[in-house]
Design a protein around this motif. Sequence first.
Motif, short mmCIF file in Angstrom:
data_model
loop_
_atom_site.label_atom_id
_atom_site.label_comp_id
_atom_site.label_asym_id
_atom_site.label_seq_id
_atom_site.Cartn_x
_atom_site.Cartn_y
_atom_site.Cartn_z
N ALA A 1 107.71 10.98 65.44
CA ALA A 1 106.82 11.83 66.13
C ALA A 1 107.32 13.44 65.77
CB ALA A 1 107.40 11.13 67.04
N ARG A 2 108.30 13.22 64.92
CA ARG A 2 108.43 14.72 64.44
C ARG A 2 108.03 15.42 63.43
NH1 ARG A 2 115.23 15.04 66.28
NH2 ARG A 2 115.29 15.46 68.10
N SER A 3 107.86 14.17 62.29
CA SER A 3 106.70 14.48 61.25
C SER A 3 105.92 14.70 61.85
CB SER A 3 107.53 13.21 60.54
OG SER A 3 107.28 12.15 61.45
N LEU A 4 105.27 13.11 62.56
CA LEU A 4 103.40 13.47 62.60
C LEU A 4 102.93 15.32 63.83
CD1 LEU A 4 103.00 10.13 62.94
CD2 LEU A 4 103.00 11.49 61.39
N TYR A 5 104.20 15.37 64.59
CA TYR A 5 103.68 16.33 64.96
C TYR A 5 104.45 18.05 65.13
CZ TYR A 5 101.06 12.59 67.40
OH TYR A 5 100.40 11.71 67.73
N LEU A 6 103.88 18.51 64.10
CA LEU A 6 105.08 19.31 64.06
C LEU A 6 104.84 20.95 64.45
CD1 LEU A 6 104.30 19.48 60.20
CD2 LEU A 6 106.37 18.37 61.14
N ASN A 7 104.14 20.42 65.55
CA ASN A 7 103.87 22.48 66.69
C ASN A 7 104.88 21.13 67.84
OD1 ASN A 7 102.87 23.83 64.32
ND2 ASN A 7 100.74 22.96 64.56
N TRP A 8 105.18 20.69 68.01
CA TRP A 8 105.69 20.18 69.05
C TRP A 8 107.42 20.08 69.43
CZ3 TRP A 8 102.86 16.18 72.97
CH2 TRP A 8 101.62 16.48 72.64
N ALA B 1 101.88 7.51 68.49
CA ALA B 1 100.36 8.42 68.81
C ALA B 1 99.94 8.14 70.06
CB ALA B 1 99.39 7.58 67.59
N GLN B 2 100.17 6.81 70.70
CA GLN B 2 99.30 5.99 71.61
C GLN B 2 99.32 6.46 72.52
OE1 GLN B 2 99.18 2.07 70.42
NE2 GLN B 2 97.40 2.02 72.38
N TYR B 3 101.86 6.91 72.60
CA TYR B 3 102.05 7.85 73.95
C TYR B 3 101.99 9.13 73.60
CZ TYR B 3 105.36 3.82 74.65
OH TYR B 3 105.68 2.37 74.45
N MET B 4 101.68 9.14 72.98
CA MET B 4 101.36 11.41 72.55
C MET B 4 100.19 11.72 72.98
SD MET B 4 104.16 12.16 71.00
CE MET B 4 104.12 13.33 69.69
N ALA B 5 99.04 10.45 72.62
CA ALA B 5 97.89 10.95 73.20
C ALA B 5 98.09 10.90 74.49
CB ALA B 5 96.92 9.85 72.38
N GLN B 6 98.52 10.52 75.54
CA GLN B 6 98.50 10.62 76.70
C GLN B 6 99.93 11.44 77.23
OE1 GLN B 6 96.95 8.34 79.23
NE2 GLN B 6 96.77 6.89 77.51
N ALA B 7 101.23 12.22 76.64
CA ALA B 7 101.21 13.36 77.00
C ALA B 7 100.19 14.35 76.22
CB ALA B 7 102.48 13.68 75.93
N GLU B 8 99.24 14.30 75.56
CA GLU B 8 98.92 15.39 75.22
C GLU B 8 97.13 15.93 76.07
OE1 GLU B 8 96.42 19.01 73.79
OE2 GLU B 8 98.58 17.98 73.55
#
Length: 206
Positions: free
Chosen positions: A96-103, A58-65
């Motif tokens: 990541a795929r299971s948590l961020y379904l729209n990505w 989630a920390q990596y994805m937050a930076q990407a967002e």
Amino acid sequence: MIGQFAKHTLKLNQTFANQIEEWQREIGFDPESGPIVGLQIRRTDKVRESPRSVHEVAQYMAQAEEYFLKIEAKYNISVPRRVYISSDNTSVIDEARSLYLNWTVMGFHSSFSESLKNRKLGLFEIARDILLLSECEYVVCGLSSNLCRLIYEMQTYLKFNLDAPHLKSLDGGYHYPLYGGHSIRGKYMTVWKIDDNGTASSCNLI
């Protein structure tokens, strides 16, 4: 300078260049169709050797967002969320795929989480990830990792040399210390550091 050496060292022969293109088609990796944020997420030995450098997906994805939002605000457009994950543990990609379904989460199976006798493509995996991460518009990683530092150095040589660093480190800044037995005088033993704003500073190593 380091980026130039790295780029020359990673000059591909036609066979491996064709393989890279095949891998890109396999996962839909196409930077020309829109920005891709690269995530280098270390697990396996990093958990044991440097637990403070291990961060949640989630920390990596937050930076990407955050980067995607900056692009949208700057150009007033809607940007599809696309990330390429390089990890030594395949479960990270599944998470990541299971948590961020729209990505759109791109990545490959990693043999580094398997036993040594099953690691048949380890070197190719490393070269592949270096090359694909260096093609990403933005990279989130940890500069305590040699691979992350290499990506940063390649960025400064490739296409971001006149722009602010397109990389976010989750565990400290860039440093290139001098190691080993040598005769360089103390006053010349300098460490150069570059922060997230592209500001370079130096300090004596000893």
